[in-house]
Enzyme design. Structure first.
Site, PDB file in Angstrom:
ATOM      1  N   ARG A   1      41.723  -7.753  25.192  1.00 10.87           N
ATOM      2  CA  ARG A   1      40.862  -7.548  23.999  1.00 10.87           C
ATOM      3  C   ARG A   1      39.421  -8.503  24.331  1.00 10.87           C
ATOM      4  O   ARG A   1      39.631  -9.523  24.844  1.00 10.87           O
ATOM      5  CB  ARG A   1      41.706  -8.019  22.918  1.00 10.87           C
ATOM      6  CG  ARG A   1      42.493  -7.134  22.101  1.00 10.87           C
ATOM      7  CD  ARG A   1      43.424  -7.838  20.992  1.00 10.87           C
ATOM      8  NE  ARG A   1      42.563  -8.385  20.156  1.00 10.87           N
ATOM      9  CZ  ARG A   1      43.153  -8.952  19.085  1.00 10.87           C
ATOM     10  NH1 ARG A   1      44.380  -8.893  18.806  1.00 10.87           N
ATOM     11  NH2 ARG A   1      42.375  -9.665  18.185  1.00 10.87           N
TER      12      ARG A   1
ATOM     13  N   ARG B   1      44.005 -10.636   4.611  1.00 12.28           N
ATOM     14  CA  ARG B   1      43.252 -11.973   5.333  1.00 12.28           C
ATOM     15  C   ARG B   1      42.468 -12.800   4.393  1.00 12.28           C
ATOM     16  O   ARG B   1      41.879 -13.847   4.699  1.00 12.28           O
ATOM     17  CB  ARG B   1      42.589 -11.417   6.574  1.00 12.28           C
ATOM     18  CG  ARG B   1      42.975 -11.689   7.881  1.00 12.28           C
ATOM     19  CD  ARG B   1      42.125 -11.166   8.919  1.00 12.28           C
ATOM     20  NE  ARG B   1      42.229 -11.340  10.080  1.00 12.28           N
ATOM     21  CZ  ARG B   1      42.800 -10.783  11.232  1.00 12.28           C
ATOM     22  NH1 ARG B   1      43.720 -10.017  10.911  1.00 12.28           N
ATOM     23  NH2 ARG B   1      42.940 -11.227  12.393  1.00 12.28           N
TER      24      ARG B   1
HETATM   25  P1  AMP Z   1      43.731  -8.983  14.905  1.00  8.67           P
HETATM   26  O1  AMP Z   1      43.919  -7.841  15.719  1.00  8.67           O
HETATM   27  O2  AMP Z   1      44.627  -8.992  13.673  1.00  8.67           O
HETATM   28  O3  AMP Z   1      43.395 -10.469  15.336  1.00  8.67           O
HETATM   29  O4  AMP Z   1      42.035  -8.373  14.211  1.00  8.67           O
HETATM   30  C1  AMP Z   1      40.871  -8.386  15.226  1.00  8.67           C
HETATM   31  C2  AMP Z   1      39.794  -8.409  14.335  1.00  8.67           C
HETATM   32  O5  AMP Z   1      39.753  -7.322  13.432  1.00  8.67           O
HETATM   33  C3  AMP Z   1      39.624  -9.743  13.459  1.00  8.67           C
HETATM   34  O6  AMP Z   1      38.935 -10.611  14.093  1.00  8.67           O
HETATM   35  C4  AMP Z   1      38.716  -9.094  12.261  1.00  8.67           C
HETATM   36  O7  AMP Z   1      37.206  -8.913  12.825  1.00  8.67           O
HETATM   37  C5  AMP Z   1      39.294  -7.510  12.049  1.00  8.67           C
HETATM   38  N1  AMP Z   1      40.401  -7.634  11.406  1.00  8.67           N
HETATM   39  C6  AMP Z   1      41.622  -7.262  11.363  1.00  8.67           C
HETATM   40  N2  AMP Z   1      42.414  -7.300  10.263  1.00  8.67           N
HETATM   41  C7  AMP Z   1      41.375  -7.594   9.115  1.00  8.67           C
HETATM   42  C8  AMP Z   1      41.531  -7.897   7.839  1.00  8.67           C
HETATM   43  N3  AMP Z   1      42.711  -7.613   7.193  1.00  8.67           N
HETATM   44  N4  AMP Z   1      40.355  -8.090   7.217  1.00  8.67           N
HETATM   45  C9  AMP Z   1      39.250  -8.375   7.854  1.00  8.67           C
HETATM   46  N5  AMP Z   1      39.049  -8.192   9.250  1.00  8.67           N
HETATM   47  C10 AMP Z   1      40.065  -7.824  10.051  1.00  8.67           C
END
Ligand code: AMP
Length: 216
Positions: free
Chosen positions: A161, A88
């Site tokens: 979520r 990311r």
């Molecule tokens: P997601 O399920 O991919 O939408 O991720 C949910 C949350 O987890 C994000 O808003 C970040 O706070 C954290 N997160 C997930 N993947 C990453 C990543 N690769 N780098 C940093 N934060 C992450």
């Protein structure tokens, strides 16, 4: 084959990754799911990540890189993996290049899921998941066939979520634009970036992804 699904929150990365996993046996590696599991079990990582996730901000690179490095080294990942939500940031992308080189692995494709930003909040705010088997649903676009019962496992428990709300979505989009979008030129320059229409129906998006992978 090892791939990245790249796109903003709500682009459908998780949905498509789940389907690739069940059809092709590739392993879905969702850093968001790993972090949510860490938060639920109260680990040190979970404690550090919880507040940031609730605000929609990114978790520090070193924590994420450590998490994914350990996971990629597991034997099941030798079958091929789908990175969903990682990398990311550019620092994460560089760390991924380095760890793959060290493990004699390679990245075959990066699939950009192109979406209309206006649709994303509606997609994210309406989504929910079976608490037992993890199948994803949506209030408007993909309701269970029988209301309140999971199509796949019959469970009657669902979760939503905490960060899937309109307010947090604003911060998540700011993070995406500032930190993740620059990965598009990063991978384009390496000749591995392919685009699919993330606004198409789920089956059509899947068909386009399979076509990209078949041409890899
Ligand atoms: P997601 O399920 O991919 O939408 O991720 C949910 C949350 O987890 C994000 O808003 C970040 O706070 C954290 N997160 C997930 N993947 C990453 C990543 N690769 N780098 C940093 N934060 C992450």
């Amino acid at each position: 084959m090892n791939i990245i699904l790249l796109g903003p929150p709500g682009a459908g990365k998780g949905t498509q990754a789940q389907r690739l996993q069940s059809d092709l046996g590739m392993v879905q590696l969702s850093t968001g799911d790993m972090l949510r599991a860490a938060v639920a079990s109260g680990t040190e990582l979970g404690k550090k990540a919880k507040g940031l996730m609730e605000k929609g901000e990114l978790v520090p690179d070193d924590l994420i890189v450590g998490l994914i490095k350990d996971r990629i080294a597991q034997p099941d990942c030798a079958k091929g993996f789908i990175l969903d939500g990682f990398p990311r940031t550019e620092a994460q992308a560089r760390a991924l290049d380095k760890m793959l080189a060290e493990m004699a692995m390679k990245l075959d494709q990066v699939v950009e899921m192109e979406v209309d930003e206006k649709a994303l909040t509606e997609r994210v705010v309406g989504r929910f998941t079976c608490a037992k088997c993890g199948t994803g649903y949506h209030d408007s676009f993909k309701r269970p066939k029988v209301d309140g019962v999971c199509d796949v496992c019959g469970s009657k428990e669902f979760t939503r979520r905490k960060d899937d709300n309109a307010e947090t979505m604003k911060t998540r989009m700011v993070a995406y634009r500032a930190q993740t979008e620059p990965l598009l030129p990063y991978y384009r320059a390496r000749g591995v970036l392919k685009k699919v229409d993330g606004m198409a129906a789920m089956d059509e998006v899947y068909r386009q992804i399979r076509a990209v992978l078949a041409g890899a």
